[in-house]
Design a protein around this motif. Structure first.
Motif, mmCIF file in Angstrom:
data_model
loop_
_atom_site.group_PDB
_atom_site.id
_atom_site.type_symbol
_atom_site.label_atom_id
_atom_site.label_comp_id
_atom_site.label_asym_id
_atom_site.label_seq_id
_atom_site.Cartn_x
_atom_site.Cartn_y
_atom_site.Cartn_z
ATOM 1 N N GLU A 295 -3.099 10.979 0.658
ATOM 2 C CA GLU A 295 -3.852 12.096 0.955
ATOM 3 C C GLU A 295 -3.441 13.288 2.003
ATOM 4 N N LYS A 296 -2.882 12.706 3.091
ATOM 5 C CA LYS A 296 -2.369 13.345 4.281
ATOM 6 C C LYS A 296 -1.384 14.306 3.825
ATOM 7 N N GLY B 139 4.832 -9.605 2.932
ATOM 8 C CA GLY B 139 4.031 -10.259 3.124
ATOM 9 C C GLY B 139 3.072 -9.888 4.403
ATOM 10 N N LYS B 140 2.937 -8.432 4.211
ATOM 11 C CA LYS B 140 1.950 -7.976 5.053
ATOM 12 C C LYS B 140 2.110 -8.070 6.710
ATOM 13 N N CYS B 141 3.210 -8.410 7.110
ATOM 14 C CA CYS B 141 3.346 -8.639 8.515
ATOM 15 C C CYS B 141 3.923 -7.390 9.218
ATOM 16 N N ASP B 142 4.939 -6.913 8.676
ATOM 17 C CA ASP B 142 5.615 -5.522 9.165
ATOM 18 C C ASP B 142 5.324 -4.385 8.196
ATOM 19 N N THR B 143 4.689 -3.379 8.604
ATOM 20 C CA THR B 143 4.276 -2.248 8.027
ATOM 21 C C THR B 143 5.403 -1.364 7.312
ATOM 22 N N SER B 144 5.519 -1.447 6.104
ATOM 23 C CA SER B 144 6.462 -0.327 5.617
ATOM 24 C C SER B 144 5.866 0.303 4.389
ATOM 25 N N PHE B 145 6.325 1.493 4.058
ATOM 26 C CA PHE B 145 5.820 2.235 3.080
ATOM 27 C C PHE B 145 7.150 2.952 2.186
ATOM 28 N N LYS B 146 6.954 3.169 0.906
ATOM 29 C CA LYS B 146 7.682 4.144 0.217
ATOM 30 C C LYS B 146 6.897 5.088 -0.372
ATOM 31 N N VAL B 147 7.440 6.549 -0.250
ATOM 32 C CA VAL B 147 6.625 7.600 -0.762
ATOM 33 C C VAL B 147 7.606 8.346 -1.603
ATOM 34 N N LEU B 148 7.018 9.089 -2.609
ATOM 35 C CA LEU B 148 7.664 10.109 -3.263
ATOM 36 C C LEU B 148 6.796 11.514 -3.133
ATOM 37 N N VAL B 149 7.112 12.564 -2.862
ATOM 38 C CA VAL B 149 6.645 13.610 -2.565
ATOM 39 C C VAL B 149 7.264 14.944 -3.537
ATOM 40 N N VAL C 277 2.274 18.490 -5.448
ATOM 41 C CA VAL C 277 1.282 18.395 -6.874
ATOM 42 C C VAL C 277 1.601 17.071 -7.235
ATOM 43 N N HIS C 278 2.366 16.342 -6.719
ATOM 44 C CA HIS C 278 2.626 14.668 -6.896
ATOM 45 C C HIS C 278 3.029 14.091 -5.562
ATOM 46 N N VAL C 279 2.262 12.922 -5.539
ATOM 47 C CA VAL C 279 2.480 11.889 -4.074
ATOM 48 C C VAL C 279 2.360 10.621 -4.685
ATOM 49 N N GLU C 280 3.215 9.810 -4.500
ATOM 50 C CA GLU C 280 3.290 8.414 -4.840
ATOM 51 C C GLU C 280 3.302 7.782 -3.388
ATOM 52 N N ALA C 281 2.481 6.949 -3.070
ATOM 53 C CA ALA C 281 2.730 5.986 -1.655
ATOM 54 C C ALA C 281 2.608 4.622 -1.861
ATOM 55 N N GLU C 282 3.542 3.874 -1.882
ATOM 56 C CA GLU C 282 3.326 2.482 -1.827
ATOM 57 C C GLU C 282 3.466 1.679 -0.689
ATOM 58 N N ASP C 283 2.532 0.558 -0.599
ATOM 59 C CA ASP C 283 3.035 -0.349 0.581
ATOM 60 C C ASP C 283 3.783 -1.241 0.336
ATOM 61 N N THR C 284 5.083 -1.543 0.838
ATOM 62 C CA THR C 284 6.027 -2.317 0.655
ATOM 63 C C THR C 284 6.173 -3.504 1.862
#
Length: 86
Positions: free
Chosen positions: A10-11, A29-39, A19-26
């Protein structure tokens, strides 16, 4: 603040008029926060890759303080259309 893919999507959509945004929580094990985005944004037109990434990093400056790993791909609408047709 708990970071979510939706928050990042959203941000970036709002700030870059994307026009298109993909954001994936990668996060493994959900211990270290990491994300992958396509903008995909026309605001990237005529800008080199490093400048595009700096634009994204500036928008997500507060969020990046909490993110361990961040992967991004930034495309113009024209580049996005070409990539989709391949």
């Amino acid at each position: 603040m708990s970071l979510t893919s939706d928050h990042i999507r959203e941000k970036l959509t709002k700030e870059l008029e994307a026009v298109h945004v993909e954001a994936e929580d990668t996060s493994p094990g959900k211990c270290d926060t990491s994300f992958k985005v396509l903008v995909v944004s026309s605001k990237f037109e005529g800008k080199p890759l490093l400048q595009r990434h700096r634009m994204v990093n500036t928008i997500l400056a507060e969020e990046l303080k909490q993110i361990h790993a961040f992967e991004q791909k930034t495309l113009t609408p024209e580049q996005w259309e070409k990539q989709k047709s391949n």
